[in-house]
Design an enzyme around this catalytic site. Structure first.
Site, PDB file in Angstrom:
ATOM      1  N   LYS A  22       0.737  -1.276  -0.182  1.00 36.91           N
ATOM      2  CA  LYS A  22       0.082   0.005   0.010  1.00 36.91           C
ATOM      3  C   LYS A  22       0.933   1.085  -0.099  1.00 36.91           C
ATOM      4  O   LYS A  22       0.624   2.176  -0.691  1.00 36.91           O
ATOM      5  CB  LYS A  22      -0.683  -0.013   1.264  1.00 36.91           C
ATOM      6  CG  LYS A  22      -1.581   1.287   1.420  1.00 36.91           C
ATOM      7  CD  LYS A  22      -2.368   1.195   2.757  1.00 36.91           C
ATOM      8  CE  LYS A  22      -1.995   1.516   3.957  1.00 36.91           C
ATOM      9  NZ  LYS A  22      -1.448   3.062   4.286  1.00 36.91           N
ATOM     10  N   ASN A  23       1.654   1.192   1.098  1.00 40.67           N
ATOM     11  CA  ASN A  23       2.756   2.530   1.096  1.00 40.67           C
ATOM     12  C   ASN A  23       3.645   2.744  -0.196  1.00 40.67           C
ATOM     13  O   ASN A  23       4.018   3.936  -0.227  1.00 40.67           O
ATOM     14  CB  ASN A  23       3.401   2.536   2.342  1.00 40.67           C
ATOM     15  CG  ASN A  23       2.635   2.755   3.702  1.00 40.67           C
ATOM     16  OD1 ASN A  23       1.278   2.989   3.423  1.00 40.67           O
ATOM     17  ND2 ASN A  23       2.812   2.626   4.538  1.00 40.67           N
ATOM     18  N   CYS A 123      -5.119  13.749  13.265  1.00 41.25           N
ATOM     19  CA  CYS A 123      -4.909  12.125  12.856  1.00 41.25           C
ATOM     20  C   CYS A 123      -4.845  11.501  14.108  1.00 41.25           C
ATOM     21  O   CYS A 123      -4.518  11.701  15.114  1.00 41.25           O
ATOM     22  CB  CYS A 123      -4.033  12.272  11.816  1.00 41.25           C
ATOM     23  SG  CYS A 123      -2.886  10.651  12.105  1.00 41.25           S
ATOM     24  N   ARG A 128       1.186  14.759  13.230  1.00 40.59           N
ATOM     25  CA  ARG A 128       1.455  14.433  11.734  1.00 40.59           C
ATOM     26  C   ARG A 128       1.398  15.843  10.845  1.00 40.59           C
ATOM     27  O   ARG A 128       0.777  16.028  10.020  1.00 40.59           O
ATOM     28  CB  ARG A 128       0.606  13.407  11.181  1.00 40.59           C
ATOM     29  CG  ARG A 128       0.952  12.138  11.875  1.00 40.59           C
ATOM     30  CD  ARG A 128       0.290  11.054  11.353  1.00 40.59           C
ATOM     31  NE  ARG A 128       0.886  10.547  10.354  1.00 40.59           N
ATOM     32  CZ  ARG A 128       0.510   9.247   9.574  1.00 40.59           C
ATOM     33  NH1 ARG A 128      -0.586   8.811   9.896  1.00 40.59           N
ATOM     34  NH2 ARG A 128       1.408   8.861   8.577  1.00 40.59           N
ATOM     35  N   ASP A 313       4.926   0.817  11.975  1.00 42.04           N
ATOM     36  CA  ASP A 313       3.857   0.386  11.421  1.00 42.04           C
ATOM     37  C   ASP A 313       3.732  -1.298  11.861  1.00 42.04           C
ATOM     38  O   ASP A 313       2.542  -1.898  11.733  1.00 42.04           O
ATOM     39  CB  ASP A 313       3.651   0.079   9.910  1.00 42.04           C
ATOM     40  CG  ASP A 313       3.356   1.641   9.540  1.00 42.04           C
ATOM     41  OD1 ASP A 313       2.957   2.541  10.321  1.00 42.04           O
ATOM     42  OD2 ASP A 313       3.362   1.821   8.234  1.00 42.04           O
ATOM     43  N   ARG A 405      -8.538  -0.308   5.099  1.00 43.15           N
ATOM     44  CA  ARG A 405      -7.774   0.750   4.598  1.00 43.15           C
ATOM     45  C   ARG A 405      -6.343  -0.004   4.007  1.00 43.15           C
ATOM     46  O   ARG A 405      -5.989   0.534   3.045  1.00 43.15           O
ATOM     47  CB  ARG A 405      -7.494   1.937   5.424  1.00 43.15           C
ATOM     48  CG  ARG A 405      -8.520   2.714   5.578  1.00 43.15           C
ATOM     49  CD  ARG A 405      -8.205   3.838   6.518  1.00 43.15           C
ATOM     50  NE  ARG A 405      -6.619   4.176   6.069  1.00 43.15           N
ATOM     51  CZ  ARG A 405      -5.809   4.519   6.958  1.00 43.15           C
ATOM     52  NH1 ARG A 405      -5.984   4.606   8.056  1.00 43.15           N
ATOM     53  NH2 ARG A 405      -4.699   4.839   6.518  1.00 43.15           N
TER      54      ARG A 405
END
Ligand code: UD1
Length: 426
Positions: A22-23, A123, A128, A313, A405
């Protein structure tokens, strides 16, 4: 809102194919804005964040079409073509859903000489800010204004290459600046750049589009700007965070999983850490094979760091793992403030965790107990899934949209390996 119901206690056994990252995909999709020719991407995961990026790009004028061969669509392959940019504004209703929307700022500014992006705002995992992105664009000659909740960036005569020294390391700022510098006049040096595999993957894609980039994967990246980039083709790398998550699923359930396509080189520190907890991770010719080495897990301390350190993460998932290990482990979160929202939820399942500032002390317990829990962000949610897989009884995970997500077909992948996990539609 959908929920997941998990009946714990079954070891995960079998194979799981790791999806595209995803990233890595998000910035690479944004890079399609840099050329009027087509960019063909393969291994794009099917996730809510990817769909948000597609809608954002579509309203900038990008035409996105699935690649068709032999009469059927190639899974995960898309052509992104933007002959003409139709809007240089990234509106609030998309940016608020996905912070990575800010990655269109660099490409739009570089190609069109102007761009405006809604400020991402607060967030769940801290404030952030995007100051490092904005100061970087200023160094390339852009004028930046903040007005009415939007960032307005302008460089009517184009961007000019420069030396940018980041005061701290940011993955997103490195990516945004690398894309912008690819179309700037002259040379740009990014110093104290992020070294994440996703940054390297973006550099590979930009090079396939004709960009001249050296040093991606080190803390010093050199980009020689081009007047234009051309179309190209690129395959997104496998998701190292998804791979790390399923490695921990094998470990926590005392199961045995082969993670197809997972790359050890992206996970060296994670593998080392898992090994020191009593988990064996062995490269195979198809990916990575994971199981406990001698039947029990032991506590290990970690602190999250930029690549090649332990990824933030995977912090929540590792904490879930440590709740069932023998001994006491300390987990320090050094990248984001306020990234312990999973702690009270894990505690509802019987985990023993004390937090003090950015440090959590986890005392391993015999058994977790299933409970209704609430997801608060993407990685926090999946840590609750891991806990649910090993807990006695039923765990009900609410607000599953966080999970959607970032994890492709999670219940299907785990279910195929023996987990009892069911999605209950709203
Ligand atoms: C990316 C990842 C995210 C991961 C994070 C850190 C994507 C889409 N997301 O997020 O999953 O958790 O890297 O590995 O790739 N910061 C500033 N000013 C800035 C930018 C960042 O102070 O302008 C701070 C952040 O608040 C944070 C730290 O720098 O404390 C690192 O953030 P950054 O590396 O930029 O994360 P993202 O690129 O947003």
């Amino acid at each position: 809102m959908d929920k997941l119901v998990i009946s714990g206690g079954r070891p995960g056994r079998g194979e799981i194919t790791i999806s595209g990252s995803k990233n890595a995909a998000l910035p690479i999709m944004a890079a399609s804005l840099l050329t009027e020719e087509g960019l063909r991407l393969r291994n794009v995961p099917d996730l809510a964040d990817i769909r948000s990026m597609k809608s954002l790009l579509a309203q900038h004028g990008v035409v996105i079409e699935p690649v068709v061969s032999d009469g059927s669509e190639d899974a995960g392959a898309f052509d992104f073509t933007v002959a003409r940019i139709t809007s240089t504004t990234a509106p609030y209703d998309i940016v608020r859903k996905m912070r990575a929307s800010v990655l269109v700022l660099g490409p739009l500014l570089a190609r069109e000489g102007q761009a405006s992006v809604s400020l991402p705002g607060g967030c769940a995992i801290g404030t952030r800010p995007i100051d490092l992105h904005l100061t970087g664009f200023e160094r390339l000659g852009a004028k930046i204004e903040l007005r009415d909740g939007y960032v307005y960036a302008a460089a009517p005569n184009g961007l000019t290459g420069s030396e940018i020294v980041f005061p701290s390391i940011s993955v997103g700022a490195t990516e945004n600046l690398m894309m912008a510098a690819s179309l700037a006049a002259g040379e740009t040096q990014l110093i104290n750049a992020a070294r994440e595999p996703e940054v390297v993957d973006l550099a590979h894609c930009l090079k396939a589009m004709g960009a001249e980039i050296e040093g991606a994967g080190t803390d010093r990246i050199r980009i020689r700007g081009k007047a234009r980039l051309h179309g190209g083709e690129h395959r997104i790398i496998p998701d190292r965070i998804e791979a790390g998550t399923y490695a921990m699923a094998a470990a926590i359930t005392d199961g045995e999983l082969e993670l197809l396509d997972a790359r050890a080189s992206d996970l060296l520190f994670v593998i080392e850490t898992l090994e020191s907890c009593g988990v064996s991770v062995t490269p195979t010719n198809r990916g990575l094979h994971v199981k406990r080495a001698n039947g029990r897990l032991c506590a290990t301390d970690i602190e999250t760091q930029e690549f090649p350190g332990f990824p933030t993460d995977l912090q929540a998932q590792f904490m879930a793992l440590m709740t069932t290990a023998e001994g006491v482990s300390t987990i320090e979160e050094r990248i984001f403030e306020n990234r312990f929202m999973h702690v009270p939820e894990l505690a509802r399942m019987g985990a023993q965790i004390i937090t003090e500032g950015a440090c959590a002390t986890v005392t391993g317990c015999e058994k977790l107990r299933g409970a209704p829990v609430m997801a608060t962000d993407l990685r926090a949610s999946v840590s609750l899934v891991l806990a649910g897989l090993v807990a006695d009884g039923q765990t009900e995970l609410n607000r599953v949209y966080h999970l959607d997500r970032g994890y492709e077909r999670l219940e299907e992948k785990l279910g195929a390996c023996g987990a009892e996990i069911e999605r209950v539609p709203a």
